[in-house]
Design an enzyme around this catalytic site. Structure first.
Site, PDB file in Angstrom:
ATOM      1  CE1 TYR A 271       6.420 -16.475  19.830  1.00  0.00           C
ATOM      2  CE2 TYR A 271       6.576 -18.313  21.370  1.00  0.00           C
ATOM      3  CZ  TYR A 271       5.856 -17.267  20.809  1.00  0.00           C
ATOM      4  OH  TYR A 271       4.576 -17.033  21.232  1.00  0.00           O
TER       5      TYR A 271
ATOM      6  CG  ASP B 123       1.248 -13.281  16.055  1.00  0.00           C
ATOM      7  OD1 ASP B 123       2.228 -13.803  16.620  1.00  0.00           O
ATOM      8  OD2 ASP B 123       0.081 -13.674  16.218  1.00  0.00           O
TER       9      ASP B 123
ATOM     10  CG  HIS C  74       0.597 -14.105  20.098  1.00  0.00           C
ATOM     11  ND1 HIS C  74       1.473 -14.713  19.244  1.00  0.00           N
ATOM     12  CD2 HIS C  74       1.063 -14.355  21.352  1.00  0.00           C
ATOM     13  CE1 HIS C  74       2.446 -15.287  19.946  1.00  0.00           C
ATOM     14  NE2 HIS C  74       2.207 -15.089  21.233  1.00  0.00           N
TER      15      HIS C  74
END
Length: 498
Positions: free
Chosen positions: A239, A269, A369
Site C-alpha cells: 500500500y 483497488d 478486495h
C-alpha cells in the site's frame, strides 16, 4: 529495582498524560496520540492500564521502540502492585486461551474450507471475526465472488487415462506445486500467535507462494526468517503511503537480495477504505464501553469517532495513485510488479500497455478486495470473461490471477479453464490458522490440492496446463458480462427496428 507502581501508572489516563503498559514496560504515549494511525481513542481506552492484549496481535514487535524517544520508555512496572481485575476487556485478541475454552475438531475431520470457517468463528474474538469476515455495505460483492462459480458448469470427458496428474505450474517463473497462492491478508496474529510466520511455514511445506500483507502483524524480515528454506519465495503486497518515504524505505527492505521477496504486488483497488459495517459496529461497542468506564473518552463523541480496524489500518495510505506512479515504483525496486485489484478490461489493457510492460508489470490480480471496497463491483470471474471478450491479448502478455471467493477445487479449475494462471486464497488461510496454527493452514492447502487433483482427473486431463475453455460451460453468465456501450446501442437499435 521494584519498578513503577501500578497506582502511579493509573493516574496517567488522559489525553494530556497517557501512559500504557505493554509486556510489563511502561510507555508515555501522550505526544504520540495525535499521530497514531488508528486514532487516539483506541490508545486512550487503555490509558493507565495494561494494553498488551490489544496491542500485541496488530503490531510487530519493536514498534514502540522504533516510534518513541528513549525518554518516553519509562521502564518496568512493579508487577506486584497490579490489581488482578483492572484490565479493560480486549475486543481484538482471540478468546483468552483458545485451547482451554474451545475444543477444536481434529484436523482430519476438517473436510472442506467451509469447515474451517465454522471452527474459526468459535475461536476468534468478536473484533477479529468482524475484521476477517466483514465486507462493504450490503456485502453483495463478497457473496457474488463465491456464488458466481456455481453458474459455471464443468464439461468432463471420459475414457481418458488419468492415473497420473501434474498440478504444478509457475508464477512469474517461480515453481508452485499447484496453481494457488496465499493472498495478502492483514493481521494474522489475530488468528494465532504465530501469525504470518505460521503461514510462511505452511506455505513452504506445501510448495506455494505466500504474498505478505503490507499490514502484516509481523515485520517482513521476521516472516522471511520463518521460511522452511532460504530458497522459499515470498511476494510482498504494497500500500503506497501518503508519506512516500515510508514506502520507499519498505521497498528497500524487501528488495534486498537476501530478503526472500521475489515480487511487489501493488494494491490499486483501494484508494479509500470501504464501509465495513460489521467491523465498525464492534469498534463502536468497544468505545461505548470505554466511555462508560471513563477512560479519557468524550461520551458525546464516542459513536462518531468509533472506527473499525480496517479504517485504522488504512490511515496514512495514499489516495492519489495514478498510472504514472509506476515509474516511481520502478525507481525503488528491481522486482517484478503485479497489479492487484483490476476490475475492468480497460484497466487490464492499460496494465499491459507498452509503457506498463517497460516499467516491469508482469502480472495482474483480478480482485475487488474481497468485497471490501466498492460493493456491487464485479466478481473477478466476470472481469476475466470481460477481458476475454474485449482485451484477449492481455492473457498473452501478462500472467492473470484470480483472487476472491475461491472455496473449492472446482473453483480453481474453472478459473484456469478461462485463462487464469493461478488463484489466490485469503480468508480460508486465516480461518485455518485460527486455533490450529500452521498445521491448520497446511490442512487448508492440502484439501484444496486434493480437490484440484480430483477435478483434473474428472475433466479427463493429466495436467492443469491442459485445462482450457472447452472444459467449461459459461452460458448462464453471458448476460452478466459487461457489454460495451457501442454494442449495447447497436443491439438496442436492432431491437427497436424489429
Amino acid at each position: 529495582m521494584a519498578g513503577i507502581n501500578y497506582n502511579e501508572v493509573a493516574k496517567h489516563n488522559t489525553p494530556t498524560s497517557c501512559w500504557v503498559i505493554i509486556h510489563n514496560i511502561v510507555y508515555d504515549v501522550s505526544d504520540f496520540l495525535p499521530s497514531h494511525p488508528g486514532g487516539a481513542n483506541i490508545i486512550l481506552r487503555f490509558a493507565g492500564c495494561d494494553a498488551t492484549a490489544e496491542f500485541d496481535p496488530i503490531h510487530p514487535p519493536g514498534t514502540l521502540e522504533r516510534t518513541l524517544f528513549p525518554s518516553q520508555i519509562l521502564g518496568p512496572v512493579d508487577t506486584s502492585t497490579i490489581p488482578i481485575t483492572t484490565q479493560p476487556s480486549s475486543t481484538t485478541t482471540t478468546t483468552t486461551n483458545t485451547s482451554e475454552q474451545v475444543v477444536l475438531p481434529p484436523l482430519s475431520s476438517q473436510l472442506s474450507l467451509y469447515d474451517f470457517e465454522a471452527s474459526a468463528q468459535s475461536v476468534l474474538s468478536p473484533k477479529a471475526w468482524a475484521y476477517y469476515t466483514s465486507a462493504s455495505d450490503d456485502e453483495y460483492t463478497k457473496v457474488h465472488n463465491g456464488s458466481i462459480f456455481r453458474s459455471i458448469l464443468l464439461r468432463p470427458r471420459i475414457f481418458r487415462d488419468v492415473e497420473h496428474v501434474d498440478l504444478s505450474t509457475t508464477l512469474l517463473g517461480i515453481p508452485s506445486r499447484f496453481p494457488v497462492f496465499i493472498s495478502p491478508a492483514a493481521m494474522a496474529r489475530l488468528a494465532h500467535p504465530s501469525g504470518e510466520c505460521g503461514i510462511a511455514e505452511a506455505a513452504g511445506k506445501k510448495g506455494v507462494i505466500q504474498c505478505v500483507s503490507n499490514n502484516a502483524s509481523l515485520r517482513p524480515e521476521q516472516i522471511s526468517s520463518a521460511r522452511i528454506s532460504p530458497t522459499q519465495p515470498l511476494w510482498f503486497q504494497l500500500y503506497v503511503q501518503t508519506d512516500r518515504s515510508k514506502s520507499e524505505a519498505m521497498l528497500a527492505r524487501i528488495s534486498h537480495p537476501d530478503s526472500g521477496y521475489k515480487a511487489v504486488v501493488l494494491t490499486v483497488d483501494a484508494p479509500t477504505s470501504g464501509k465495513r459495517e460489521a467491523d465498525e459496529r464492534v469498534a463502536n461497542i468497544a468505545y461505548a464501553s470505554s466511555a462508560t468506564s471513563g477512560n479519557g473518552l468524550n461520551p458525546a463523541n464516542t459513536l462518531t469517532q468509533g472506527q473499525g480496524l480496517a479504517k485504522a489500518l488504512f490511515a496514512g495510505t495514499s489516495s492519489s495513485l495514478v498510472w504514472e506512479d509506476l515509474a516511481w515504483l520502478r525507481e525503488h525496486t528491481h522486482l517484478p510488479i503485479v497489479l492487484k485489484g483490476i476490475q475492468t478490461h480497460e484497466d487490464a489493457a492499460l496494465a499491459c500497455s507498452p509503457r506498463s510492460l517497460a516499467l516491469g508489470v508482469k502480472g495482474i490480480i483480478l480482485s475487488n478486495h474481497g468485497g471490501r471496497a466498492a460493493d456491487t463491483a464485479p466478481p473477478p470471474m466476470l472481469t476475466l470473461l470481460e477481458i476475454r471478450r474485449y482485451a484477449p491479448d492481455v492473457l498473452e502478455k501478462l500472467e492473470v490471477y484470480i483472487d476472491g471467493g475461491i472455496r473449492r477445487g472446482t473453483d480453481v479449475v474453472k478459473a484456469i479453464a478461462l485463462g487464469a494462471k493461478a488463484v489466490g486464497i485469503g480468508r480460508p488461510v486465516l480461518y485455518g490458522l485460527s486455533g490450529y496454527g500452521p498445521t491448520g493452514v497446511e490442512r487448508v492447502l492440502e484439501i484444496l490440492e486434493e480437490e484440484i487433483a480430483t477435478n483434473v482427473r474428472l475433466l479427463g486431463v493429466n495436467s492443469v496446463n491442459e485445462i482450457g475453455r472447452r472444459h467449461v460451460n459459461i452460458s448462464m453468465l453471458t448476460s452478466l458480462v459487461y457489454t460495451d456501450l457501442r454494442e449495447w446501442w447497436t443491439s438496442s437499435a436492432m431491437k427497436a427496428k424489429l
